[in-house]
Design an enzyme around this catalytic site. Structure first.
Site, PDB file in Angstrom:
ATOM      1  N   SER A 127      70.150  17.325  -2.291  1.00 19.80           N
ATOM      2  CA  SER A 127      69.070  17.902  -3.103  1.00 19.80           C
ATOM      3  C   SER A 127      68.933  19.400  -2.818  1.00 19.80           C
ATOM      4  O   SER A 127      69.356  19.885  -1.760  1.00 19.80           O
ATOM      5  CB  SER A 127      67.762  17.187  -2.745  1.00 19.80           C
ATOM      6  OG  SER A 127      66.665  17.759  -3.411  1.00 19.80           O
ATOM      7  N   SER A 180      65.571  27.587   8.320  1.00 21.87           N
ATOM      8  CA  SER A 180      64.163  27.734   8.704  1.00 21.87           C
ATOM      9  C   SER A 180      63.385  28.133   7.451  1.00 21.87           C
ATOM     10  O   SER A 180      63.559  27.509   6.393  1.00 21.87           O
ATOM     11  CB  SER A 180      64.034  28.784   9.820  1.00 21.87           C
ATOM     12  OG  SER A 180      62.698  28.966  10.161  1.00 21.87           O
ATOM     13  N   THR A 188      63.056  23.951  -5.881  1.00 23.11           N
ATOM     14  CA  THR A 188      63.808  22.733  -5.558  1.00 23.11           C
ATOM     15  C   THR A 188      62.884  21.518  -5.633  1.00 23.11           C
ATOM     16  O   THR A 188      61.659  21.672  -5.694  1.00 23.11           O
ATOM     17  CB  THR A 188      64.372  22.780  -4.109  1.00 23.11           C
ATOM     18  OG1 THR A 188      63.261  22.619  -3.202  1.00 23.11           O
ATOM     19  CG2 THR A 188      65.110  24.055  -3.807  1.00 23.11           C
ATOM     20  N   LYS A 217      74.393  19.023  20.365  1.00 26.31           N
ATOM     21  CA  LYS A 217      74.843  18.156  21.461  1.00 26.31           C
ATOM     22  C   LYS A 217      76.221  17.546  21.165  1.00 26.31           C
ATOM     23  O   LYS A 217      77.086  17.495  22.025  1.00 26.31           O
ATOM     24  CB  LYS A 217      73.797  17.048  21.677  1.00 26.31           C
ATOM     25  CG  LYS A 217      74.218  15.960  22.643  1.00 26.31           C
ATOM     26  CD  LYS A 217      73.138  14.896  22.786  1.00 26.31           C
ATOM     27  CE  LYS A 217      73.639  13.719  23.594  1.00 26.31           C
ATOM     28  NZ  LYS A 217      72.615  12.662  23.744  1.00 26.31           N
ATOM     29  N   SER A 277      68.716  10.760   3.884  1.00 27.34           N
ATOM     30  CA  SER A 277      68.191   9.464   4.348  1.00 27.34           C
ATOM     31  C   SER A 277      68.132   8.386   3.274  1.00 27.34           C
ATOM     32  O   SER A 277      68.036   7.209   3.586  1.00 27.34           O
ATOM     33  CB  SER A 277      66.783   9.667   4.928  1.00 27.34           C
ATOM     34  OG  SER A 277      65.861   9.970   3.899  1.00 27.34           O
ATOM     35  N   ASN A 278      68.146   8.807   2.012  1.00 26.95           N
ATOM     36  CA  ASN A 278      67.936   7.856   0.920  1.00 26.95           C
ATOM     37  C   ASN A 278      69.277   7.506   0.249  1.00 26.95           C
ATOM     38  O   ASN A 278      69.902   8.372  -0.367  1.00 26.95           O
ATOM     39  CB  ASN A 278      66.962   8.501  -0.081  1.00 26.95           C
ATOM     40  CG  ASN A 278      66.653   7.615  -1.259  1.00 26.95           C
ATOM     41  OD1 ASN A 278      67.508   6.868  -1.730  1.00 26.95           O
ATOM     42  ND2 ASN A 278      65.435   7.695  -1.735  1.00 26.95           N
TER      43      ASN A 278
END
Ligand SMILES: NC(=O)c1ccc[n+]([C@@H]2O[C@H](COP(=O)([O-])OP(=O)(O)OC[C@H]3O[C@@H](n4cnc5c(N)ncnc54)[C@H](OP(=O)(O)O)[C@@H]3O)[C@@H](O)[C@H]2O)c1
Length: 271
Positions: A25, A162, A211, A144, A47-48
């Protein structure tokens, strides 16, 4: 003998293995489009699962000759308990499925609406919720695991996201929290550039961009905000994702750029 023009600048991302976390997106999707246009192999994640499926289909429809260069995976980075394992799992899957290490990771993931609420009503657990987990702690887990899954050297890069609120807090009762994490990303980027060197790490700080981030707002509020912002920026308009994508491309392509913060906000931080 036919002469060919040199293409010193056009080919910097050709064949690169690019992962856009949050690429389903808005700004991330535009970065995915731009990376494909410059010849990269692109994986988008968020996530979707429906959003992932839709974004992959849209990218494949827009670039039919590069269909096989587009992949997408679901990966939720909003929960503290699963963040580390999910980040690692995503990187591992991209490396396994593409058969090689990742050259560039762009992180634009950031959900949870616009972090609504009031500081007066929040405890530490609320502050460390999904929006902060996705925007602030996910990049740390990325750092990491990056040495294991990303190509070494200055050709490789991580680009974080950011916002202008790092320098110019926004009224609304959450400025302390929003600006703390937004500004913290500037320091995180410099630290990550040191920790991961010679791989490069940079940060983009967008101003207002048109957006789906603003979709949860009522239409009248959204349109009012766009008009107000359009009247405030020096460029006299709301940012477009395709403009922002250029800053992310620069972070990937300029092998001399590391630890840097790029502000792209139509000049709104000046007024
Ligand atoms: N647009 C602006 O005006 C603006 C200004 C300054 C800063 N920013 C920052 O720039 C970043 C990108 O914003 P945008 O405008 O492109 O927003 P957007 O269009 O809403 O895109 C956000 C992306 O993050 C993903 N995401 C959300 N929650 C996630 C989670 N828990 N795990 C993994 N991925 C998740 C979303 O997909 P799913 O929903 O499928 O997870 C989506 O792909 C955000 O951090 C935003 O705060 C935006």
């Amino acid at each position: 003998m036919s002469a060919h023009d040199q293409e010193k600048y056009l080919n910097k991302l050709k064949g690169a293995n690019v992962l856009v976390i949050g690429g389903t997106s808005g700004i991330g999707f535009a970065v995915a489009e731009a990376s494909l246009e410059y010849g990269a192999f692109v994986t988008v994640s968020s996530s979707n699962p429906e959003r992932v499926h839709k974004a992959v289909a849209e990218l494949q429809a827009a670039y039919p000759s590069r269909k096989d260069r587009v992949k997408g995976y679901e990966c939720d980075l909003g929960e503290q308990a699963t963040l580390d394992a999910n980040m690692r799992g995503l990187l591992e899957r991209v490396v396994d499925d593409t058969g090689r290490k990742i050259d560039h990771v762009v992180h634009t993931a950031g959900g949870g609406g616009l972090l609504e609420g009031k500081l007066a009503e929040m405890g530490p657990g609320d502050i460390l919720g999904q929006p902060v987990m996705t925007r602030f702690f996910a990049p740390l887990m990325l750092a990491k695991h990056a040495p294991e899954y990303m190509s070494p050297g200055p050709r490789s890069s991580i680009t974080l996201t950011s916002g202008v609120i790092a320098m110019r807090p926004m009224r609304g009762g959450m400025a302390s929290i929003q600006s703390a994490f937004a500004a913290g990303l500037i320091g995180m980027t410099k630290g990550m550039a040191m920790d991961l060197a010679p791989m490069r790490v940079n940060l983009v700080l967008p101003g207002p961009v048109d957006t789906p981030l603003y979709d949860p707002l009522p239409e009248a509020v959204r349109e009012g905000m766009k008009a107000q912002v359009g009247g405030t920026t020096l460029t006299k308009r709301f940012g477009r994702p395709e403009d922002l994508a250029e800053s992310y491309l620069a972070c990937m392509k300029d092998e001399n750029l590391t630890g840097a913060s790029l502000e792209t906000n139509g000049g709104i931080s000046l007024v």
